[in-house]
Scaffold this motif. Structure first.
Motif, mmCIF file in Angstrom:
data_model
loop_
_atom_site.group_PDB
_atom_site.id
_atom_site.type_symbol
_atom_site.label_atom_id
_atom_site.label_comp_id
_atom_site.label_asym_id
_atom_site.label_seq_id
_atom_site.Cartn_x
_atom_site.Cartn_y
_atom_site.Cartn_z
ATOM 1 N N GLU A 110 0.849 -1.206 0.000
ATOM 2 C CA GLU A 110 0.000 0.000 0.000
ATOM 3 C C GLU A 110 0.883 1.254 0.000
ATOM 4 O OE1 GLU A 110 -3.308 -0.078 0.062
ATOM 5 O OE2 GLU A 110 -3.728 -2.140 0.641
ATOM 6 N N ALA A 111 1.925 1.222 0.834
ATOM 7 C CA ALA A 111 2.832 2.374 0.913
ATOM 8 C C ALA A 111 3.505 2.599 -0.435
ATOM 9 C CB ALA A 111 3.873 2.142 2.005
ATOM 10 N N GLY A 112 3.948 1.507 -1.064
ATOM 11 C CA GLY A 112 4.584 1.602 -2.377
ATOM 12 C C GLY A 112 3.639 2.210 -3.403
ATOM 13 N N ALA A 113 2.375 1.734 -3.397
ATOM 14 C CA ALA A 113 1.402 2.232 -4.361
ATOM 15 C C ALA A 113 1.140 3.726 -4.143
ATOM 16 C CB ALA A 113 0.109 1.434 -4.238
ATOM 17 N N LEU A 114 1.044 4.138 -2.859
ATOM 18 C CA LEU A 114 0.810 5.558 -2.548
ATOM 19 C C LEU A 114 1.988 6.406 -3.029
ATOM 20 C CD1 LEU A 114 -0.694 5.322 1.059
ATOM 21 C CD2 LEU A 114 -1.885 6.117 -0.982
ATOM 22 N N LEU A 115 3.208 5.908 -2.811
ATOM 23 C CA LEU A 115 4.406 6.645 -3.226
ATOM 24 C C LEU A 115 4.492 6.742 -4.751
ATOM 25 C CD1 LEU A 115 6.847 5.155 -0.588
ATOM 26 C CD2 LEU A 115 6.300 7.584 -0.833
ATOM 27 N N GLU A 116 4.120 5.641 -5.418
ATOM 28 C CA GLU A 116 4.083 5.667 -6.888
ATOM 29 C C GLU A 116 3.132 6.754 -7.368
ATOM 30 O OE1 GLU A 116 4.083 2.474 -10.019
ATOM 31 O OE2 GLU A 116 3.769 1.252 -8.228
ATOM 32 N N GLY A 117 1.962 6.826 -6.710
ATOM 33 C CA GLY A 117 0.949 7.829 -7.052
ATOM 34 C C GLY A 117 1.468 9.243 -6.869
ATOM 35 N N GLN A 118 2.418 9.403 -5.930
ATOM 36 C CA GLN A 118 2.995 10.735 -5.672
ATOM 37 C C GLN A 118 4.212 10.987 -6.552
ATOM 38 O OE1 GLN A 118 3.400 10.015 -1.329
ATOM 39 N NE2 GLN A 118 2.471 12.026 -1.129
ATOM 40 N N GLY A 119 4.555 9.992 -7.382
ATOM 41 C CA GLY A 119 5.706 10.144 -8.274
ATOM 42 C C GLY A 119 7.026 9.847 -7.599
ATOM 43 N N ASP A 134 11.408 5.685 -3.853
ATOM 44 C CA ASP A 134 10.898 5.275 -2.536
ATOM 45 C C ASP A 134 9.947 4.086 -2.675
ATOM 46 O OD1 ASP A 134 12.312 7.243 -1.329
ATOM 47 O OD2 ASP A 134 10.659 8.701 -1.291
ATOM 48 N N ALA A 135 9.104 4.161 -3.719
ATOM 49 C CA ALA A 135 8.165 3.045 -3.950
ATOM 50 C C ALA A 135 8.947 1.769 -4.243
ATOM 51 C CB ALA A 135 7.243 3.381 -5.110
ATOM 52 N N LEU A 136 10.003 1.936 -5.074
ATOM 53 C CA LEU A 136 10.831 0.783 -5.440
ATOM 54 C C LEU A 136 11.413 0.107 -4.200
ATOM 55 C CD1 LEU A 136 11.822 -0.568 -8.056
ATOM 56 C CD2 LEU A 136 13.878 0.840 -7.913
ATOM 57 N N GLU A 137 11.846 0.929 -3.241
ATOM 58 C CA GLU A 137 12.410 0.382 -2.000
ATOM 59 C C GLU A 137 11.403 -0.530 -1.295
ATOM 60 O OE1 GLU A 137 15.522 0.441 -0.894
ATOM 61 O OE2 GLU A 137 15.834 1.405 -2.839
ATOM 62 N N ARG A 138 10.136 -0.092 -1.247
ATOM 63 C CA ARG A 138 9.087 -0.895 -0.569
ATOM 64 C C ARG A 138 8.876 -2.225 -1.296
ATOM 65 N NH1 ARG A 138 9.822 4.190 1.173
ATOM 66 N NH2 ARG A 138 8.581 4.688 3.017
ATOM 67 N N LYS A 198 10.989 -3.756 -3.209
ATOM 68 C CA LYS A 198 12.178 -4.610 -3.024
ATOM 69 C C LYS A 198 12.114 -5.316 -1.674
ATOM 70 C CE LYS A 198 15.783 -2.347 -5.739
ATOM 71 N NZ LYS A 198 16.925 -1.435 -5.656
ATOM 72 N N LEU A 199 11.665 -4.575 -0.661
ATOM 73 C CA LEU A 199 11.563 -5.131 0.687
ATOM 74 C C LEU A 199 10.566 -6.300 0.722
ATOM 75 C CD1 LEU A 199 13.083 -4.194 3.182
ATOM 76 C CD2 LEU A 199 11.036 -2.976 3.921
ATOM 77 N N ILE A 200 9.490 -6.169 -0.039
ATOM 78 C CA ILE A 200 8.508 -7.279 -0.089
ATOM 79 C C ILE A 200 9.186 -8.517 -0.676
ATOM 80 C CG2 ILE A 200 6.340 -8.085 -1.147
ATOM 81 C CD1 ILE A 200 5.352 -5.170 -1.003
ATOM 82 N N GLY A 201 9.937 -8.295 -1.775
ATOM 83 C CA GLY A 201 10.632 -9.417 -2.416
ATOM 84 C C GLY A 201 11.643 -10.068 -1.485
ATOM 85 N N ALA A 202 12.268 -9.229 -0.634
ATOM 86 C CA ALA A 202 13.309 -9.762 0.252
ATOM 87 C C ALA A 202 12.716 -10.453 1.480
ATOM 88 C CB ALA A 202 14.245 -8.627 0.684
ATOM 89 N N GLN A 203 11.636 -9.859 2.023
ATOM 90 C CA GLN A 203 11.153 -10.377 3.312
ATOM 91 C C GLN A 203 9.839 -11.154 3.243
ATOM 92 O OE1 GLN A 203 11.035 -7.201 6.155
ATOM 93 N NE2 GLN A 203 13.249 -6.929 6.104
ATOM 94 N N TYR A 204 9.053 -10.894 2.218
ATOM 95 C CA TYR A 204 7.725 -11.535 2.178
ATOM 96 C C TYR A 204 7.499 -12.252 0.842
ATOM 97 C CZ TYR A 204 7.251 -8.285 6.059
ATOM 98 O OH TYR A 204 7.469 -7.598 7.222
ATOM 99 N N GLN A 222 6.414 -7.642 -7.286
ATOM 100 C CA GLN A 222 7.502 -7.878 -8.246
ATOM 101 C C GLN A 222 7.152 -7.250 -9.604
ATOM 102 O OE1 GLN A 222 9.385 -11.633 -7.905
ATOM 103 N NE2 GLN A 222 10.125 -11.663 -10.013
ATOM 104 N N PHE A 223 5.876 -7.351 -9.979
ATOM 105 C CA PHE A 223 5.434 -6.763 -11.247
ATOM 106 C C PHE A 223 5.601 -5.239 -11.201
ATOM 107 C CE2 PHE A 223 2.363 -5.104 -14.280
ATOM 108 C CZ PHE A 223 2.572 -5.930 -15.376
ATOM 109 N N ARG A 224 5.132 -4.623 -10.112
ATOM 110 C CA ARG A 224 5.235 -3.162 -9.988
ATOM 111 C C ARG A 224 6.703 -2.752 -9.943
ATOM 112 N NH1 ARG A 224 2.155 -1.061 -12.464
ATOM 113 N NH2 ARG A 224 3.238 0.817 -11.799
ATOM 114 N N ARG A 225 7.513 -3.552 -9.273
ATOM 115 C CA ARG A 225 8.946 -3.246 -9.188
ATOM 116 C C ARG A 225 9.556 -3.233 -10.592
ATOM 117 N NH1 ARG A 225 13.681 -7.041 -6.618
ATOM 118 N NH2 ARG A 225 15.383 -5.746 -7.389
ATOM 119 N N ALA A 226 9.164 -4.220 -11.409
ATOM 120 C CA ALA A 226 9.676 -4.297 -12.782
ATOM 121 C C ALA A 226 9.258 -3.056 -13.578
ATOM 122 C CB ALA A 226 9.153 -5.566 -13.452
ATOM 123 N N MET A 227 8.005 -2.648 -13.400
ATOM 124 C CA MET A 227 7.526 -1.461 -14.123
ATOM 125 C C MET A 227 8.354 -0.227 -13.745
ATOM 126 S SD MET A 227 4.966 -2.406 -16.038
ATOM 127 C CE MET A 227 5.855 -3.905 -16.338
#
Lengths: 514, 282
Positions: A309-318, A322-326, A328-334, A345-350
């Motif tokens: 959710e945080a990543g999506a909100l940050l993406e929306g703010q441009g 910062d969104a990428l960091e979130r 990446k963290l999902i990929g690493a920890q969850y 992972q899809f959003r990260r690729a975009m």
């Protein structure tokens, strides 16, 4: 030894025997049921039925027979009254016999015999009597079978029936009664089936259901769980005001019931999500709340969602980095959480692509179908790569990648021919072959979908798409066949009238495929 | 006659060679009870079995023990309790009876002519006392051994070897205790024996002939040991990896072997005791 002494010993022995006689017959029956179940499980262990491999249906049905010995050889005692112990043993026997019947249904499913499986589950009803726990268990199995064999409408109908039939029970060891998750499951299935309107209707049904439950008195733990479900449904429906109201009510319940401490992370996450949804509210504040939630509750089941959710909100703010960091963290920890990880992972690729890292983005996209085959992202990822090539004007590379994507989807279908994602994979293949303008492949895919995924919303779409292409190619017979099939399989479709008129305009023709 | 290992060996071969079912019959009754118990345990899904063996199991180990296949994990211990009862309470009458029948051909006329009932009435109480005392001491030995030497052995020798050695030492200790009491019923059936003299003479004989008696017990128990080792040390393995029903089958084999071994031990010990009598008369 005197006769009196012998008589005393005999009487003492009789007393010992008699003391065990009260429940002895019931205990003996339970023991027999346990033995039969254990033996059936042993036969199954030896049969090497591996659900990931192609199961030998004959062997599966042989194992099924072992489980069916339970209902055949053990009669469930009907105990009215009696001590707690007697009732408990009688319930144990019923549970064991029903378990045998349910296991038989599972094996019928493994043998790809849904007819037998549903028959096995029907047989549970007289065995379970008034025991709603056993009946619910059987119904949940039926849902799983309907889903596995693509009988989604029947699954949804049964789920709706269950909502009316079974009263939710208070949690056991904090575990929520599965019946409370049914409205959410209906909504998700409809979304998965590509039916957003149906999903919205399901949200409304869910709201009515939870609100009706709250009009009746419940223990605080159950009330808290119903309210938590209601808030989530309100969030899904975009009703943040009602969500806030119920959140406050839930907080009050949690504050007055000390053993509801475990709800705190959920409350914190929900509040952050509600803040994010409130029109005109600062998204920065919502991101800060979500980040704080993840920091304080890294092991919560909501942590990965909060990060997303945080990543999506940050993406929306441009704020792409910062969104990428979130993500990446999902990929690493969850990475093991299939609801969020593939999407992240899809959003990260975009974002990687947007930040100029195409090779990395491509690797990430290509990894999704391998790592998360049963996800929406797995369907979208290969097409996203091809689209990118088309977007930069590299048509040849795009076509080549579309062919590669078709291979990926075919591999996913071959991996599990009974997967509920089959319709999605074929729909994705259809998109690819349409882009490649490969008419024979389009017709082949539409035919497969009509045959294997009858009733699926994507199949309706595929029939109309196929009819359109057939007309474009001058193949009016095939056009008529697809349109007629559409009318037969989707009598309640809003496009019915238009399709009927279309058919009338085309006039009659031979119905066999050319 | 001087009692040495040569005589002891002769007693062993005599006991085996001179086997008569009539002399063994009292042990066959004990064996029948033992087998009946195991048979009931094997068919716990029958109401009479659940009402007897099942009720006993619940009384000792609680309700969780009367479930399938968990019951089979408790069965070796339960069968040991049943065996303890059979070889102490009914055996208090049946063992002296068997000894009376075994030594009859060796006895003088005046001893042989004494009514069996009188001899049994004299022998049952001291026999019961030593047999029950033997069970109590065995229980105490097992407790001390399990809480002391056994963990030391298994820690020093991990794996099956250590477990087997610890088990063997435990069994050897139990046999050593049993060897001390074995002559009490043999002495008790003799003419003129009293409760006190049967106990004192019997125990003195047990201590004096300890090494020979231990040799008898160990020799006759040799075929029993492998069965006992498997059933007592690996019940969980049998239940989970093999078939739980193998445990009662092995216990049945054990019951037959231990019945024969006990009879032969008493027959050999009675002969050894009798050879001592001959020496005194000479």
């Amino acid at each position: 030894m005197s006769r009196a002494a012998i008589r005393s010993i005999a009487l003492a022995l009789l007393a010992v025997v008699a003391s065990g006689c009260g429940d002895a017959a019931l205990r003996a029956t339970r023991y027999k049921a346990e033995r039969l179940l254990w033996q059936a499980e042993r036969v199954e262990r030896r049969a090497t039925l591996d659900e990931d491999e192609d199961v030998d249906s004959t062997e599966a049905l042989q194992v099924r027979e072992e489980y069916l010995r339970l209902p055949k050889e053990v009669a469930i005692p009907r105990v009215s009254g009696g001590s707690d112990s007697t009732q408990r043993i009688a319930h144990d026997i019923a549970r064991l016999v029903v378990t045998g019947q349910l296991q038989a249904a599972r094996l019928s499913t493994m043998a790809k015999r849904p007819d037998l499986a549903l028959g096995d589950l029907e047989a549970v009803i007289p065995l379970a009597g008034n025991d709603t726990t056993l009946l619910r268990q059987a119904d949940f199995h039926r849902i799983a079978i309907y889903r596995q064999f693509g009988r989604t409408q029947e699954a949804l109908a049964l789920m709706r029936e269950m909502m009316n039939r079974y009263e939710p029970k208070p949690p056991v060891n904090g575990n929520e009664d599965a019946i409370l998750a049914v409205p959410d499951a209906i909504m998700r299935i409809l979304r998965q089936e590509g039916d957003p309107e149906g999903a919205n209707r399901a949200i409304q049904e869910g709201l009515v259901y939870y609100r009706a439950l709250l009009t009746r008195p419940h223990p605080p733990e159950l009330e808290a769980q119903i309210r938590a479900r209601l808030i989530h449904m309100e969030l899904e429906g975009g009703d943040w005001e009602a969500g806030f109201r119920n959140l406050e009510a839930l907080k009050r319940v949690a504050a007055t019931t000390p053993h509801l401490d475990y709800l705190k992370p959920e409350l914190q996450y929900t509040e952050a999500k509600l803040v994010a949804m409130r029109p005109g509210a600062s998204k920065g504040a919502a991101v800060a709340m979500l980040d704080r939630f993840v920091k304080e509750n890294p092991t919560s089941r909501f942590a990965s969602r909060a990060l997303f959710e945080a990543g999506a909100l940050l993406e929306g703010q441009g704020k792409k980095s910062d969104a990428l960091e979130r993500y990446k963290l999902i990929g690493a920890q969850y990475a093991d959480q299939p609801e969020v990880a593939p999407l992240a992972q899809f959003r990260r690729a975009m974002l990687e692509d947007q930040l100029g890292e195409w090779e990395r983005a491509k690797n990430l996209l290509e990894a999704i179908p391998v790592r998360y085959p049963e996800s929406q992202a797995a369907i979208e990822a290969p097409i996203a790569v091809a689209r990118r090539y088309y977007r930069i004007g590299n048509r040849e590379a795009g076509q080549e990648y579309l062919r590669k994507a078709i291979g990926t989807y075919e591999g996913l279908i071959a991996r599990d021919t009974t997967t509920t994602y089959g319709a999605f994979y074929r729909w994705a293949i259809l998109q690819c072959v349409l882009t490649l303008d490969d008419a024979p492949a389009v017709f082949k895919t539409v035919d497969e979908m009509a045959r294997l995924h009858k009733g699926h919303p994507f199949t309706a779409q595929a029939l109309l798409t196929g009819a359109q292409l057939a007309r474009k190619k001058g193949n009016l017979d095939r056009t008529r066949i697809y349109l007629r099939q559409f009318l037969a399989d989707y009598p309640n479709s809003p496009y019915r009238e238009a399709v009927q008129k279309d058919l009338e305009r085309l006039g009659s023709g031979p119905v066999s495929k050319s | 006659m001087e009692r040495d290992f040569r005589v002891a060996r002769a007693c062993v071969s005599e006991a085996i060679r001179d086997f008569h079912f009539r002399e063994y019959a009292p042990f066959a009754w004990i064996l029948g009870g033992h087998l009946l118990f195991i048979l009931l345990a094997m068919f716990l899904e029958a109401t009479p079995a659940m009402a007897t063996v099942g009720a006993l199991t619940r009384a000792i180990y609680g309700d969780s023990a009367v479930h399938y296949p968990t019951f089979y994990l408790f069965l070796p211990s339960l069968a040991a309790i049943a065996e303890g009862f059979l070889y102490s309470v009914p055996a208090a009458v049946l063992i002296p009876l068997s000894i009376i029948l075994t030594v009859a051909p060796m006895e003088r006329h005046e001893e042989r002519s004494e009514p069996v009932g009188d001899r049994l009435r004299r022998a049952w109480l001291p026999t019961l006392l030593v047999l029950v005392g033997n069970v109590g001491l065995l229980w105490g030995w097992q407790w001390i051994f399990q809480n002391g030497p056994a963990p030391l052995i298994t820690r020093a020798l991990p794996g099956f070897l250590g477990a087997a050695i610890a088990w063997f030492v435990g069994v050897l200790g139990a046999y050593a205790i049993a060897a001390v009491f074995i002559y009490v019923p043999i002495v008790a059936i003799r003419r003129g024996s009293t409760f006190g003299s049967a106990l004192s003479e019997g125990l003195r004989e047990g201590l004096g002939l300890f090494r020979f008696t231990l040799f008898f017990i160990f020799l006759f128990a040799l075929p029993v040991l492998p069965v006992l080792l498997i059933v007592q040390s690996r019940p969980a393995f049998i239940v989970s990896r093999m078939r739980p029903e193998l445990i009662p089958l092995a216990l049945m084999v054990y019951a037959v072997l231990i019945s024969a071994a006990t009879y032969l031990t008493y027959a050999a010990a009675a002969r050894l005791h009798w050879s001592g009598d001959q020496r005194e008369q000479i």
